[in-house]
Design an enzyme around this catalytic site. Structure first.
Site, mmCIF file in Angstrom:
data_model
loop_
_atom_site.group_PDB
_atom_site.id
_atom_site.type_symbol
_atom_site.label_atom_id
_atom_site.label_comp_id
_atom_site.label_asym_id
_atom_site.label_seq_id
_atom_site.Cartn_x
_atom_site.Cartn_y
_atom_site.Cartn_z
ATOM 1 N N THR A 74 -1.732 0.059 -5.290
ATOM 2 C CA THR A 74 -2.177 0.966 -6.347
ATOM 3 C C THR A 74 -1.207 2.116 -6.557
ATOM 4 O O THR A 74 -0.792 2.772 -5.605
ATOM 5 C CB THR A 74 -3.560 1.525 -6.005
ATOM 6 N N THR A 93 -5.698 -12.016 -9.286
ATOM 7 C CA THR A 93 -4.666 -10.993 -9.465
ATOM 8 C C THR A 93 -4.000 -11.285 -10.806
ATOM 9 O O THR A 93 -3.472 -12.391 -11.000
ATOM 10 C CB THR A 93 -3.615 -11.044 -8.343
ATOM 11 N N TYR A 150 0.893 -1.169 0.000
ATOM 12 C CA TYR A 150 0.000 0.000 0.000
ATOM 13 C C TYR A 150 0.925 1.211 0.000
ATOM 14 O O TYR A 150 0.911 2.018 0.901
ATOM 15 C CB TYR A 150 -0.835 -0.086 1.284
ATOM 16 N N LYS A 159 -10.170 -9.512 -2.281
ATOM 17 C CA LYS A 159 -8.949 -9.439 -3.083
ATOM 18 C C LYS A 159 -8.507 -10.799 -3.631
ATOM 19 O O LYS A 159 -7.739 -10.859 -4.582
ATOM 20 C CB LYS A 159 -7.799 -8.896 -2.215
ATOM 21 N N ARG A 181 -12.599 7.494 5.646
ATOM 22 C CA ARG A 181 -12.649 8.159 6.957
ATOM 23 C C ARG A 181 -12.785 9.673 6.759
ATOM 24 O O ARG A 181 -11.860 10.438 7.066
ATOM 25 C CB ARG A 181 -11.374 7.841 7.763
ATOM 26 N N TYR A 229 -12.893 -6.225 5.939
ATOM 27 C CA TYR A 229 -11.460 -5.975 6.142
ATOM 28 C C TYR A 229 -11.082 -5.587 7.569
ATOM 29 O O TYR A 229 -9.903 -5.680 7.943
ATOM 30 C CB TYR A 229 -10.945 -4.927 5.156
#
Length: 408
Positions: free
Chosen positions: A341, A252, A123, A248, A137, A239
């Site tokens: 990402t 992939t 991440y 996920k 959030r 999650y």
């Protein structure tokens, strides 16, 4: 036999002798046998057959149906083989011996380039993490308190890593909207892509011994492209507190070509300036960092929707590797870890629909007049990339493409 010499085939373009990415392919006359291939222009060299033809001592390494033995052989072997292949393809002495073992790219089937041992996803983009945090959030801090202290990641599912061109079935699972009294089981309504860069581990490490950043190039063979498909609605419900799971794990996708690290010398750049002190094992201030200037492009049904820059990534591949092993986890040949990402600071540099559409609230309009908050059945997502190469060349990565099929 192709009516072109090896030298002519690789004289220019994204896949010239400055690149030489590795993959695995099969031919129509022998579809059951995988072969190690090296891309040169729009052709694929059967590396094992070429090695035997020129009497190379590395014919054994290159004659396997997978890249595993070559990956496990380590950096000295990687460099020796790469130099030899470049010589076979550009030197007049080997032209007649090598030419019969070139296959038009359009006539071969490309397979998964590695046997994936473990898969880890990070991440590592501050822009992506900040954008996602603001969506998730809105009344709190965008970044969690640990984000600038360590590369956050999770262990994915190696068994569902698939090669480019493989269709992806829309997953099903539990999902729950904020106002729903209880969850429902249904197919994902918020299917997304994530444009990422993957690192392929070659040489293993010893269990219990961390791998320092300085050993990155001794263990990582090369780089590929990754699409980490994401079911955002399933992910949002499941999650917390342990992170991604079914949202996920269904698929992939990876590109069929692994670009060797040695092809990316000219693409090395410093990562963005950091405003938080790092612990010693992650601090790269005193060494040449492993930031990479890769230029990605994302298309939906052939339409360009974004061009994310990998040079903006906060954490480098070397730091991810150091953190992944600092607790004593060992590396295995064929391990794959991905960046998370890739997103830049501009609206046209975002690496997933979650960001591009602000969680589906501002849909993209495609040239055919349709709109996308998230992916529809039948959509095809394609991610390509290039990097600066030596002497003004460009290094191509090919593409990773997948089409969405309806849920079963």
């Amino acid at each position: 036999m192709p009516d072109v010499s090896p030298l002519d085939a690789g004289a220019a373009g994204l896949f010239g002798p400055h690149n030489l990415p590795y993959g695995v392919f099969a031919t129509a006359d022998d579809p059951g046998r995988g072969r190690i291939g090296v891309r040169i222009g729009d052709q694929v060299l059967d590396a094992g057959a070429a090695a035997r033809a020129v009497g190379s001592p590395d014919a054994g390494l290159l004659g396997h149906p997978t890249l595993g033995p070559l990956l496990a052989a380590g950096r000295p072997a990687w460099r020796r083989v790469r130099a030899a292949v470049a010589d076979w393809l550009t030197g007049a002495a080997h032209r007649d011996a090598v030419a019969p073992h070139l296959h038009p790219l359009s006539e071969v089937t490309l397979r998964l380039p590695i046997e994936v041992a473990d898969y880890v996803d990070f991440y590592a983009s501050e822009h992506h993490a900040t954008n996602a945090g603001r969506l998730f959030r809105p009344d709190g801090e965008a970044l969690p308190p640990n984000w600038k202290h360590l590369p956050i990641g999770y262990h994915g599912r190696a068994g569902t890593v698939v090669v480019s061109g493989t269709d992806v079935t829309r997953p099903s699972g539990q999902r729950k909207l904020p106002d729903d009294a209880s969850p429902v089981f249904a197919s994902s309504a918020r299917l997304d892509f994530e444009a990422e860069v993957g690192f392929v581990v070659g040489a293993p490490s010893v269990w219990g011994e961390p791998v320092a950043q300085g050993a990155f190039a001794d263990h990582v063979f090369g780089v590929c492209l990754v699409n980490d498909w994401s079911a955002r609605d399933i992910q949002a419900w499941e999650y917390q507190p342990l992170g991604p799971f079914l949202g996920k794990s269904f698929a992939t996708s990876v590109s069929p070509w692994v670009v060797p690290l040695d092809a990316l010398d000219a693409a090395r750049v410093a990562p963005p300036a950091r405003d938080t002190p790092l612990l010693p094992y992650l601090d790269d201030a005193d060494e040449q960092p492993w930031g990479l200037d890769l230029r990605l492009e994302i298309r939906i049904n052939g339409h360009v929707v974004s061009r994310p820059p990998f040079a903006t990534m906060y954490w480098t591949g070397a730091q991810m590797l150091a953190h992944m092993t600092v607790g004593g986890a060992s590396l295995r040949t064929g391990d794959l870890y991905a960046s998370g990402t890739v997103s830049g600071p501009r609206p046209d540099e975002l690496g997933c629909l979650l960001e591009l559409t602000r969680g589906g609230r501002t849909p993209l309009r495609l040239p055919d007049g349709t709109e996308r908050g998230f992916l529809a059945d039948g959509d095809e997502v394609s991610i390509t990339a290039w990097a600066p190469g030596r002497d003004g060349t460009r290094v191509g990565f090919g593409e990773v493409t997948g089409r969405v099929l309806p849920a079963r």
